[in-house]
Design a protein around this motif. Structure first.
Motif, PDB file in Angstrom:
ATOM      1  N   LEU A   1     -57.677  31.232   5.939  1.00 29.26           N
ATOM      2  CA  LEU A   1     -59.036  31.239   5.386  1.00 29.26           C
ATOM      3  C   LEU A   1     -58.999  30.627   4.000  1.00 29.26           C
ATOM      4  N   ASP A   2     -59.712  29.520   3.813  1.00 30.01           N
ATOM      5  CA  ASP A   2     -59.771  28.830   2.525  1.00 30.01           C
ATOM      6  C   ASP A   2     -61.214  28.873   2.034  1.00 30.01           C
ATOM      7  N   VAL A   3     -61.435  29.585   0.922  1.00 34.67           N
ATOM      8  CA  VAL A   3     -62.792  29.707   0.366  1.00 34.67           C
ATOM      9  C   VAL A   3     -62.817  29.267  -1.097  1.00 34.67           C
ATOM     10  N   ARG A   4     -61.883  28.479  -1.514  1.00 37.15           N
ATOM     11  CA  ARG A   4     -61.784  28.071  -2.916  1.00 37.15           C
ATOM     12  C   ARG A   4     -63.070  27.401  -3.406  1.00 37.15           C
ATOM     13  N   SER A   5     -63.310  27.505  -4.708  1.00 37.40           N
ATOM     14  CA  SER A   5     -64.407  26.797  -5.375  1.00 37.40           C
ATOM     15  C   SER A   5     -65.762  27.095  -4.744  1.00 37.40           C
ATOM     16  N   ASN A   6     -66.070  28.399  -4.677  1.00 36.68           N
ATOM     17  CA  ASN A   6     -67.394  28.851  -4.269  1.00 36.68           C
ATOM     18  C   ASN A   6     -67.899  29.850  -5.304  1.00 36.68           C
ATOM     19  N   GLU A   7     -68.773  30.759  -4.918  1.00 37.25           N
ATOM     20  CA  GLU A   7     -69.342  31.739  -5.841  1.00 37.25           C
ATOM     21  C   GLU A   7     -69.131  33.153  -5.313  1.00 37.25           C
ATOM     22  N   LEU A   8     -67.980  33.402  -4.705  1.00 39.10           N
ATOM     23  CA  LEU A   8     -67.690  34.670  -4.054  1.00 39.10           C
ATOM     24  C   LEU A   8     -67.209  35.728  -5.049  1.00 39.10           C
ATOM     25  N   CYS A   9     -67.453  36.994  -4.676  1.00 41.25           N
ATOM     26  CA  CYS A   9     -67.005  38.135  -5.471  1.00 41.25           C
ATOM     27  C   CYS A   9     -66.377  39.183  -4.556  1.00 41.25           C
ATOM     28  N   GLY A  10     -65.818  40.223  -5.162  1.00 43.11           N
ATOM     29  CA  GLY A  10     -65.297  41.344  -4.403  1.00 43.11           C
ATOM     30  C   GLY A  10     -63.820  41.229  -4.094  1.00 43.11           C
ATOM     31  N   LYS A  11     -63.320  42.274  -3.454  1.00 37.27           N
ATOM     32  CA  LYS A  11     -61.894  42.359  -3.142  1.00 37.27           C
ATOM     33  C   LYS A  11     -61.580  41.584  -1.868  1.00 37.27           C
ATOM     34  N   ILE A  12     -60.476  40.840  -1.907  1.00 37.12           N
ATOM     35  CA  ILE A  12     -60.026  40.089  -0.735  1.00 37.12           C
ATOM     36  C   ILE A  12     -59.440  41.080   0.274  1.00 37.12           C
ATOM     37  N   PRO A  13     -59.969  41.122   1.508  1.00 33.97           N
ATOM     38  CA  PRO A  13     -59.411  42.051   2.508  1.00 33.97           C
ATOM     39  C   PRO A  13     -57.960  41.712   2.813  1.00 33.97           C
ATOM     40  N   ARG A  14     -57.263  42.723   3.308  1.00 35.70           N
ATOM     41  CA  ARG A  14     -55.859  42.505   3.650  1.00 35.70           C
ATOM     42  C   ARG A  14     -55.462  43.515   4.714  1.00 35.70           C
ATOM     43  N   GLY A  15     -54.836  43.027   5.793  1.00 34.38           N
ATOM     44  CA  GLY A  15     -54.421  43.928   6.849  1.00 34.38           C
ATOM     45  C   GLY A  15     -54.366  43.221   8.180  1.00 34.38           C
ATOM     46  N   GLY A  16     -53.648  43.799   9.145  1.00 35.75           N
ATOM     47  CA  GLY A  16     -53.517  43.186  10.455  1.00 35.75           C
ATOM     48  C   GLY A  16     -52.859  41.824  10.351  1.00 35.75           C
ATOM     49  N   LYS A  17     -53.437  40.839  11.010  1.00 35.26           N
ATOM     50  CA  LYS A  17     -52.919  39.473  10.975  1.00 35.26           C
ATOM     51  C   LYS A  17     -53.423  38.695   9.766  1.00 35.26           C
ATOM     52  N   PHE A  18     -54.336  39.306   8.992  1.00 35.12           N
ATOM     53  CA  PHE A  18     -54.874  38.609   7.823  1.00 35.12           C
ATOM     54  C   PHE A  18     -54.125  39.076   6.579  1.00 35.12           C
ATOM     55  N   THR A  19     -53.104  38.311   6.218  1.00 31.93           N
ATOM     56  CA  THR A  19     -52.281  38.634   5.046  1.00 31.93           C
ATOM     57  C   THR A  19     -52.188  37.415   4.142  1.00 31.93           C
ATOM     58  N   PRO A  20     -53.269  37.068   3.438  1.00 32.42           N
ATOM     59  CA  PRO A  20     -53.301  35.852   2.626  1.00 32.42           C
ATOM     60  C   PRO A  20     -52.231  35.853   1.543  1.00 32.42           C
ATOM     61  N   LYS A  21     -51.539  34.715   1.423  1.00 27.13           N
ATOM     62  CA  LYS A  21     -50.433  34.601   0.468  1.00 27.13           C
ATOM     63  C   LYS A  21     -50.666  33.537  -0.597  1.00 27.13           C
ATOM     64  N   ASP A  22     -51.527  32.569  -0.321  1.00 31.22           N
ATOM     65  CA  ASP A  22     -51.705  31.439  -1.238  1.00 31.22           C
ATOM     66  C   ASP A  22     -52.943  31.650  -2.096  1.00 31.22           C
ATOM     67  N   ALA A  23     -52.744  31.835  -3.381  1.00 34.23           N
ATOM     68  CA  ALA A  23     -53.862  32.076  -4.295  1.00 34.23           C
ATOM     69  C   ALA A  23     -54.810  30.893  -4.374  1.00 34.23           C
ATOM     70  N   ASN A  24     -54.302  29.698  -4.093  1.00 41.05           N
ATOM     71  CA  ASN A  24     -55.158  28.512  -4.165  1.00 41.05           C
ATOM     72  C   ASN A  24     -56.319  28.575  -3.169  1.00 41.05           C
ATOM     73  N   TRP A  25     -56.123  29.285  -2.059  1.00 43.68           N
ATOM     74  CA  TRP A  25     -57.174  29.364  -1.042  1.00 43.68           C
ATOM     75  C   TRP A  25     -58.392  30.159  -1.542  1.00 43.68           C
ATOM     76  N   PHE A  26     -58.206  30.942  -2.619  1.00 44.03           N
ATOM     77  CA  PHE A  26     -59.267  31.820  -3.099  1.00 44.03           C
ATOM     78  C   PHE A  26     -59.653  31.525  -4.555  1.00 44.03           C
ATOM     79  N   ALA A  27     -59.029  30.522  -5.131  1.00 43.33           N
ATOM     80  CA  ALA A  27     -59.222  30.225  -6.555  1.00 43.33           C
ATOM     81  C   ALA A  27     -60.613  29.682  -6.845  1.00 43.33           C
ATOM     82  N   ASP A  28     -60.982  29.758  -8.123  1.00 40.13           N
ATOM     83  CA  ASP A  28     -62.223  29.155  -8.635  1.00 40.13           C
ATOM     84  C   ASP A  28     -63.463  29.718  -7.956  1.00 40.13           C
TER      85      ASP A  28
END
Length: 346
Positions: free
Chosen positions: A306-333
């Motif tokens: 899941l890549d959502v970089r450079s948007n206007e999102l807020c809140g805590k990034i979910p984590r669990g199951g098969k969704f274990t995001p590791k790359d901060a760039n995918w959520f930056a900005d």
């Protein structure tokens, strides 16, 4: 009495015509119709463009680049500038010949890596009622996407990629009930995406693919796409705006990949649910998407990018199951996203 005037026709045509008349024919010999169409095709280009196999036998199924035949009728052609599955490499200089439209049993045309091939897709191709696949890739074919393609009622796949096509996509493509794979990447298409596209898709077709990457398309993604059983939908690098949330849904069984990056999309991601079964890749980066990432994403059964970089999102990034995001760039900005792999929420 049979008379031929050399000044009226080319030497190549004369030689091949005599060859056609003189060679003994078996049940698999090329039909006269196909033979003449292929000779006309060959004569469109300069001498020595084609290998010696072209015209060396009355059986055109033995000619180079004829990749499919049935009962002496040509069903498939492949032209590439590189060796591809033992197909002879060709370098075609000129325009797309209308003569291919006379190959009435043709089901597949594949033209790859022909930068010296230019001009319009010929109207004569509208006669190819058995054509199922058209793939023209990396050429200088130009002009609009022809509306007459809607006359090819057997068409299932249309790939016109890395060309110089311009103008709007014809709404009439939606008339094709069997067309379930459409790709026009890296062209100069403008206007909106027709809401008619896939609107008459046969109910027996389980999934559809759409790739319109890197054009100049504007406006909203058609709401009607929410009912299309997409497997892959790629619309990044355009100027699309508005909502895209209807492309998602927890129960959509076919969806594997959605790429919408680098547009002007704006919608609330908070309540968007993600397909559970097959989804593997979602790229929403560089848009104007707001809200938060739904916790439901941890229910997916495969690892998901899941890549959502450079948007206007807020809140805590979910984590669990098969969704274990590791790359901060995918959520930056973003406005105020937090939590691993970004800094912890305050």
């Amino acid at each position: 009495m049979f008379l031929v005037t050399i000044s009226m026709v080319s030497k190549t045509s004369v030689i091949l015509t005599f060859l056609f008349l003189a060679l003994p024919f078996s049940s698999t010999a090329c039909s006269k119709e196909d033979f003449q169409a292929l000779v006309a095709f060959k004569e469109t280009f300069s001498p020595n463009t084609f290998p010696k196999s072209w015209g060396a036998s009355a059986d055109c199924c033995l000619w180079g680049n004829i990749t499919g035949c049935k009962d002496g009728r040509v069903t498939s052609l492949t032209f590439t500038s590189d060796v591809f599955n033992d197909v002879a490499a060709l370098d075609l200089h000129g325009t797309l010949p209308p003569s291919l439209g006379d190959l009435s049993t043709l089901t597949s045309i594949d033209i790859y890596m022909q930068p010296n091939l230019y001009g319009l897709i010929p109207y004569n191709w509208s006669k190819l009622k058995n054509l199922e696949t058209v793939a023209i890739y990396s050429t200088n074919v130009s002009g609009p996407v022809p509306s007459f393609l809607s006359q090819l009622t057997s068409l299932q796949e249309l790939h016109l990629d890395y060309c110089n096509l311009s103008g709007a996509l014809p709404p009439s493509l939606g008339d094709l009930a069997n067309l379930n794979k459409v790709s026009f990447t890296h062209n100069k298409l403008t206007g909106t995406i027709p809401s008619t596209l896939f609107s008459r898709l046969d109910k027996g077709i389980l999934h559809a693919d759409l790739n319109l990457v890197e054009n100049q398309l504007t406006g909203a993604i058609p709401k009607s796409f929410g009912r299309v059983p997409f497997r892959y939908i790629s619309l990044q690098d355009n100027q699309l705006s508005g909502d895209a949330s209807f492309l998602f849904g927890k129960s959509k069984p076919s969806l594997i990949q959605v790429t919408l990056a680098r547009n002007r999309l704006s919608f609330d991601l908070t309540n968007v649910e993600y397909p559970v079964k097959n989804v593997q890749y979602i790229d929403l980066g560089n848009n104007e998407i707001y809200g938060s990432i739904n916790e439901q994403i941890i229910q997916v059964v495969q690892e998901i990018h899941l890549d959502v970089r450079s948007n206007e999102l807020c809140g805590k990034i979910p984590r669990g199951g098969k969704f274990t995001p590791k790359d901060a760039n995918w959520f930056a900005d973003n406005k105020c996203l937090c939590g691993e792999p970004l800094p912890a929420c305050k």
